[in-house]
Design a protein around this motif. Structure first.
Motif, PDB file in Angstrom:
ATOM      1  N   ARG A  60       0.851  -1.193   0.000  1.00 27.61           N
ATOM      2  CA  ARG A  60       0.000   0.000   0.000  1.00 27.61           C
ATOM      3  C   ARG A  60       0.881   1.234   0.000  1.00 27.61           C
ATOM      4  O   ARG A  60       1.780   1.357   0.830  1.00 27.61           O
ATOM      5  CB  ARG A  60      -0.908   0.004   1.223  1.00 27.61           C
ATOM      6  CG  ARG A  60      -1.871   1.182   1.320  1.00 27.61           C
ATOM      7  CD  ARG A  60      -2.702   1.037   2.582  1.00 27.61           C
ATOM      8  NE  ARG A  60      -3.591   2.153   2.828  1.00 27.61           N
ATOM      9  CZ  ARG A  60      -4.822   2.236   2.367  1.00 27.61           C
ATOM     10  NH1 ARG A  60      -5.305   1.268   1.612  1.00 27.61           N
ATOM     11  NH2 ARG A  60      -5.592   3.275   2.656  1.00 27.61           N
TER      12      ARG A  60
ATOM     13  N   SER B 189       0.958   5.512   0.006  1.00 28.47           N
ATOM     14  CA  SER B 189       0.179   6.699   0.364  1.00 28.47           C
ATOM     15  C   SER B 189       0.930   7.942  -0.100  1.00 28.47           C
ATOM     16  O   SER B 189       2.157   7.932  -0.189  1.00 28.47           O
ATOM     17  CB  SER B 189      -0.061   6.774   1.869  1.00 28.47           C
ATOM     18  OG  SER B 189      -0.922   5.756   2.290  1.00 28.47           O
TER      19      SER B 189
ATOM     20  N   ASN C 112      -4.266   7.070  -1.713  1.00 27.93           N
ATOM     21  CA  ASN C 112      -3.660   5.772  -1.404  1.00 27.93           C
ATOM     22  C   ASN C 112      -3.759   4.859  -2.618  1.00 27.93           C
ATOM     23  O   ASN C 112      -4.708   4.937  -3.409  1.00 27.93           O
ATOM     24  CB  ASN C 112      -4.382   5.124  -0.226  1.00 27.93           C
ATOM     25  CG  ASN C 112      -4.418   6.013   0.995  1.00 27.93           C
ATOM     26  OD1 ASN C 112      -3.380   6.430   1.498  1.00 27.93           O
ATOM     27  ND2 ASN C 112      -5.612   6.322   1.478  1.00 27.93           N
TER      28      ASN C 112
END
Length: 118
Positions: free
Chosen positions: A19, A21, A80
């Motif tokens: 992930r 961001s 994100n």
């Protein structure tokens, strides 16, 4: 000016998830879109995904459709990128970008490395 700071990335095995961001600061008013490009060694920078800021509409490159998901935290001007089912060919430096109404330039983050081992 819009200042972009990316986080996330790293090393993962094929099939895994990561992930990313990206948080925007500075003149975040009138941001039109935020998203991601990537650049693999020896290749040109390519579009990955973006989100239209006015309505949250996402758009993806064909190469990542169904595997990557872009989302936002609107009031924090953060975007994100959830990356699932990662492949070796997803290995690249991922750059966050932002387009702002009234600016004649695209703003870029410093980039974050994503490495997928096969």
């Amino acid at each position: 000016q819009v200042h972009l700071v990316e986080s996330g990335g790293g090393l993962v095995q094929a099939g895994g998830s990561l992930r990313l961001s990206c948080a925007a600061s500075g003149r975040t008013d009138r941001i039109l879109a935020m998203g991601w490009f990537r650049q693999a060694p020896g290749k040109e920078r390519e579009f990955v995904a973006r989100m239209r800021w006015s309505n949250g509409e996402p758009y993806y490159a064909d190469a990542v459709k169904g595997r990557f998901s872009i989302s936002r935290e609107r009031t924090r001007y953060t975007v994100n990128l959830q990356m699932n089912s990662l492949k070796f060919e997803d290995t690249a430096v991922y750059y966050c970008y932002a387009d702002r109404l009234g600016s004649d330039t695209t703003f870029w983050g410093q980039g974050t490395q994503v490495t997928v081992s096969s």
